[in-house]
Design an enzyme around this catalytic site. Structure first.
Site, PDB file in Angstrom:
ATOM      1  N   CYS A 162       0.691  -1.171  -0.236  1.00  0.00           N
ATOM      2  CA  CYS A 162       0.050  -0.457  -0.096  1.00  0.00           C
ATOM      3  C   CYS A 162       0.687   1.265  -0.136  1.00  0.00           C
ATOM      4  O   CYS A 162       0.691   2.511  -0.024  1.00  0.00           O
ATOM      5  CB  CYS A 162      -1.096   0.449   0.795  1.00  0.00           C
ATOM      6  SG  CYS A 162      -2.254  -1.067   1.026  1.00  0.00           S
ATOM      7  N   HIS A 204      -3.528   7.186   1.837  1.00  0.00           N
ATOM      8  CA  HIS A 204      -3.597   5.727   1.296  1.00  0.00           C
ATOM      9  C   HIS A 204      -5.521   5.528   2.556  1.00  0.00           C
ATOM     10  O   HIS A 204      -5.715   5.612   3.574  1.00  0.00           O
ATOM     11  CB  HIS A 204      -2.853   4.577   1.720  1.00  0.00           C
ATOM     12  CG  HIS A 204      -3.655   3.874   1.405  1.00  0.00           C
ATOM     13  ND1 HIS A 204      -3.747   2.614   1.061  1.00  0.00           N
ATOM     14  CD2 HIS A 204      -3.306   2.446   2.610  1.00  0.00           C
ATOM     15  CE1 HIS A 204      -4.105   1.702   0.221  1.00  0.00           C
ATOM     16  NE2 HIS A 204      -4.166   0.783   1.586  1.00  0.00           N
ATOM     17  N   ASN A 224      -9.911  -0.223  -0.657  1.00  0.00           N
ATOM     18  CA  ASN A 224      -8.655  -0.163  -0.573  1.00  0.00           C
ATOM     19  C   ASN A 224      -7.879  -0.642  -2.309  1.00  0.00           C
ATOM     20  O   ASN A 224      -8.235  -2.102  -2.375  1.00  0.00           O
ATOM     21  CB  ASN A 224      -8.034  -1.267   0.378  1.00  0.00           C
ATOM     22  CG  ASN A 224      -6.207  -1.248   0.649  1.00  0.00           C
ATOM     23  OD1 ASN A 224      -6.189  -1.052   0.276  1.00  0.00           O
ATOM     24  ND2 ASN A 224      -5.565  -1.392   1.487  1.00  0.00           N
TER      25      ASN A 224
HETATM   26  N1  ACO Z   1     -19.119  -8.748   8.055  1.00  0.00           N
HETATM   27  C1  ACO Z   1     -19.466  -9.285   9.698  1.00  0.00           C
HETATM   28  N2  ACO Z   1     -18.678  -9.394  10.821  1.00  0.00           N
HETATM   29  C2  ACO Z   1     -16.509  -9.870  10.026  1.00  0.00           C
HETATM   30  C3  ACO Z   1     -16.252  -8.850   9.407  1.00  0.00           C
HETATM   31  C4  ACO Z   1     -17.253  -8.431   8.204  1.00  0.00           C
HETATM   32  N3  ACO Z   1     -16.407  -8.644   7.272  1.00  0.00           N
HETATM   33  N4  ACO Z   1     -15.028  -9.218   9.798  1.00  0.00           N
HETATM   34  C5  ACO Z   1     -14.829  -9.779  10.738  1.00  0.00           C
HETATM   35  N5  ACO Z   1     -15.936  -9.765  10.742  1.00  0.00           N
HETATM   36  C6  ACO Z   1     -15.872 -10.123  12.910  1.00  0.00           C
HETATM   37  C7  ACO Z   1     -14.672 -10.780  13.417  1.00  0.00           C
HETATM   38  O1  ACO Z   1     -14.894 -12.122  13.100  1.00  0.00           O
HETATM   39  C8  ACO Z   1     -15.028 -10.241  14.460  1.00  0.00           C
HETATM   40  O2  ACO Z   1     -15.656 -10.803  15.014  1.00  0.00           O
HETATM   41  P1  ACO Z   1     -15.759 -11.650  16.578  1.00  0.00           P
HETATM   42  O3  ACO Z   1     -15.186 -10.864  17.617  1.00  0.00           O
HETATM   43  O4  ACO Z   1     -16.531 -12.853  16.910  1.00  0.00           O
HETATM   44  O5  ACO Z   1     -14.019 -12.468  15.965  1.00  0.00           O
HETATM   45  C9  ACO Z   1     -15.822  -8.417  14.980  1.00  0.00           C
HETATM   46  O6  ACO Z   1     -15.809  -8.658  13.766  1.00  0.00           O
HETATM   47  C10 ACO Z   1     -14.468  -7.628  14.870  1.00  0.00           C
HETATM   48  O7  ACO Z   1     -13.718  -8.037  14.131  1.00  0.00           O
HETATM   49  P2  ACO Z   1     -11.921  -7.541  13.877  1.00  0.00           P
HETATM   50  O8  ACO Z   1     -11.100  -7.726  13.635  1.00  0.00           O
HETATM   51  O9  ACO Z   1     -11.669  -6.558  15.485  1.00  0.00           O
HETATM   52  O10 ACO Z   1     -13.014  -6.087  13.978  1.00  0.00           O
HETATM   53  P3  ACO Z   1     -11.601  -4.471  13.115  1.00  0.00           P
HETATM   54  O11 ACO Z   1     -12.939  -3.371  13.643  1.00  0.00           O
HETATM   55  O12 ACO Z   1     -10.487  -4.528  13.695  1.00  0.00           O
HETATM   56  O13 ACO Z   1     -11.848  -4.472  11.829  1.00  0.00           O
HETATM   57  C11 ACO Z   1     -10.805  -4.765  10.509  1.00  0.00           C
HETATM   58  C12 ACO Z   1     -11.356  -5.640  11.127  1.00  0.00           C
HETATM   59  C13 ACO Z   1     -11.778  -3.411   8.377  1.00  0.00           C
HETATM   60  C14 ACO Z   1      -9.830  -5.023   9.133  1.00  0.00           C
HETATM   61  C15 ACO Z   1      -9.364  -3.163  10.310  1.00  0.00           C
HETATM   62  O14 ACO Z   1      -8.818  -4.286  11.625  1.00  0.00           O
HETATM   63  C16 ACO Z   1      -8.291  -2.692   9.535  1.00  0.00           C
HETATM   64  O15 ACO Z   1      -9.192  -2.204   8.702  1.00  0.00           O
HETATM   65  N6  ACO Z   1      -7.107  -3.495   9.537  1.00  0.00           N
HETATM   66  C17 ACO Z   1      -5.915  -3.211   9.012  1.00  0.00           C
HETATM   67  C18 ACO Z   1      -6.167  -2.951   7.286  1.00  0.00           C
HETATM   68  C19 ACO Z   1      -5.177  -1.703   6.756  1.00  0.00           C
HETATM   69  O16 ACO Z   1      -4.936  -1.247   7.224  1.00  0.00           O
HETATM   70  N7  ACO Z   1      -3.942  -2.383   6.523  1.00  0.00           N
HETATM   71  C20 ACO Z   1      -3.294  -2.202   5.851  1.00  0.00           C
HETATM   72  C21 ACO Z   1      -2.593  -1.679   4.343  1.00  0.00           C
HETATM   73  S1  ACO Z   1      -3.389  -3.422   2.981  1.00  0.00           S
HETATM   74  C22 ACO Z   1      -2.191  -3.766   2.074  1.00  0.00           C
HETATM   75  O17 ACO Z   1      -0.756  -3.333   2.338  1.00  0.00           O
HETATM   76  C23 ACO Z   1      -2.351  -4.790   0.826  1.00  0.00           C
END
Ligand code: ACO
Length: 342
Positions: free
Chosen positions: A121, A262, A292
């Site tokens: 990214c 980003h 993304n």
């Molecule tokens: N729909 C419904 N529920 C979901 C989904 C979904 N699509 N995805 C996850 N959940 C659930 C999980 O299973 C979890 O349930 P549980 O508590 O029963 O286990 C709950 O939602 C919370 O999950 P988290 O992972 O804690 O959710 P979070 O609020 O952290 O959001 C996300 C997840 C959006 C992926 C976030 O962590 C994020 O944006 N992370 C960073 C991404 C990033 O910046 N990546 C770098 C760039 S990518 C690259 O370089 C290629």
């Protein structure tokens, strides 16, 4: 200050044209509700994404070519004038040859050479620094920097943690020597931290785990992300580097016309903008439409805002990224040219 930017000849690099391409096919949150156990509400609240684009036929280079053609049209020049093409991507058409040379051939950039740059990214930010330094040496006059990714090629559409996040797109800029020393790329800060390799990666297909039936069965050719771990580091990393580049140039949020982060998660974007003391109106956000798109997000924002005549000559702009590696960074620039439709 800025000890890493100016060569003796004082040439400054400026972005003189921008272009982009997004595929027509839209994958909406309601489409995803039919594919995995998710909801439109969850996706929008946790990420800010409503829909993303999917390239059904073709490869990353096909999107990159269309973005480069758009850049050339907007500048009113032909492909034979390009000196160098850098393609930032983690989804190259193939491991080799470089996607950049495939693009070079397809656009007919006869005298250009080129290469790919892999920084996930942060790929576009890293590549923009490399390209601008090629201009600053005085050796090259027209460098194309592309950010392009077909993330749908490495996304597991049975994994709700991942498939809601990513989309496909390409966008590109043209770098040239600035006609005015006050306009162009003023400063940059880049970082890397290899500890990120254990939380965000694609395990299979490379020299560590060459493709076998087993790697396919174990789904090792898809993105793996420990979203929560990445989120915590990304929030701090992107905010820190954005604040750092302001401070070392004696600027505050009031001096900034546009922040171009980003687009991985709206909550990460808001955290960085808040740290800089910026109102949302100064932040380029299009994550709701595209998700993304990895290396493409930042130039895609630049292209949309420039072609809508919202990004103007003289605007002070900060670009900031955070991604796999970890890789992260920020660029400070003064926008050099107004858009004129051709
Ligand atoms: N729909 C419904 N529920 C979901 C989904 C979904 N699509 N995805 C996850 N959940 C659930 C999980 O299973 C979890 O349930 P549980 O508590 O029963 O286990 C709950 O939602 C919370 O999950 P988290 O992972 O804690 O959710 P979070 O609020 O952290 O959001 C996300 C997840 C959006 C992926 C976030 O962590 C994020 O944006 N992370 C960073 C991404 C990033 O910046 N990546 C770098 C760039 S990518 C690259 O370089 C290629």
């Amino acid at each position: 200050m800025n000890d890493n930017k100016i060569y003796n000849n004082n040439i400054r690099a400026a972005i003189t044209s921008v272009g982009h391409y997004v595929p027509n096919k839209i994958l909406s949150n309601s489409d995803l509700e039919k594919m995995v156990d998710t909801s439109d509400e969850w996706i929008r609240e946790r990420t800010g994404i409503s829909e993303r684009r999917i390239l059904e036929n073709g490869a990353t280079s096909d999107m990159a070519v269309k973005a480069v053609e758009n850049v050339l049209k907007n500048r009113g020049i032909g492909p034979e004038e390009i000196d160098v093409i850098i393609v930032a991507t983690v989804t190259p058409d193939m491991f080799f040859p470089p996607t950049a040379t495939i693009v070079q051939g397809k656009v007919g950039a006869k005298k250009a050479w080129g290469f790919d740059l892999s920084a996930a990214c942060s790929g576009f930010v890293y590549a923009l620094v490399v390209g601008s330094q090629m201009i600053e040496t005085g050796r090259y006059k027209k460098v194309i920097v592309v950010g392009a990714d077909k993330m749908s090629a490495i996304t597991d559409y049975t994994d709700r943690n991942l498939c809601v996040l990513f989309g496909d797109a390409a966008a590109a800029v043209l770098l040239e020597p600035s006609e005015d020393d006050k306009l162009g790329i003023l400063d940059h800060i880049l970082y890397a931290n290899g500890s990120g390799a254990s939380v965000l990666y694609m395990k299979g297909g490379g020299s560590l785990n060459p493709p076998t039936h087993e790697t396919v069965d174990k789904k090792m050719h898809y993105i793996y992300q420990d979203g929560k771990s990445v989120f915590k580091v990304a929030v701090v990393g992107m905010a820190d580097v954005s604040e750092e580049i302001l401070k070392r140039n004696n600027l505050t949020g009031d001096d900034i016309d546009y922040f171009v982060p980003h687009q991985a998660n709206l909550r990460i974007i808001d955290a960085a903008a808040n740290r800089m003391g910026l109102d949302r109106s100064k932040v380029m956000i299009n994550i709701e439409k595209y998700g993304n798109t990895t290396a493409a997000t930042i130039p895609l924002c630049l292209s949309e805002w420039w072609q809508a005549n919202k990004l103007k000559k003289g605007d002070t702009v900060v670009l900031a990224s955070f991604g796999a590696g970890y890789t992260w960074g920020a660029i400070l620039l003064t926008w050099a040219v107004d858009f004129k439709s051709k």
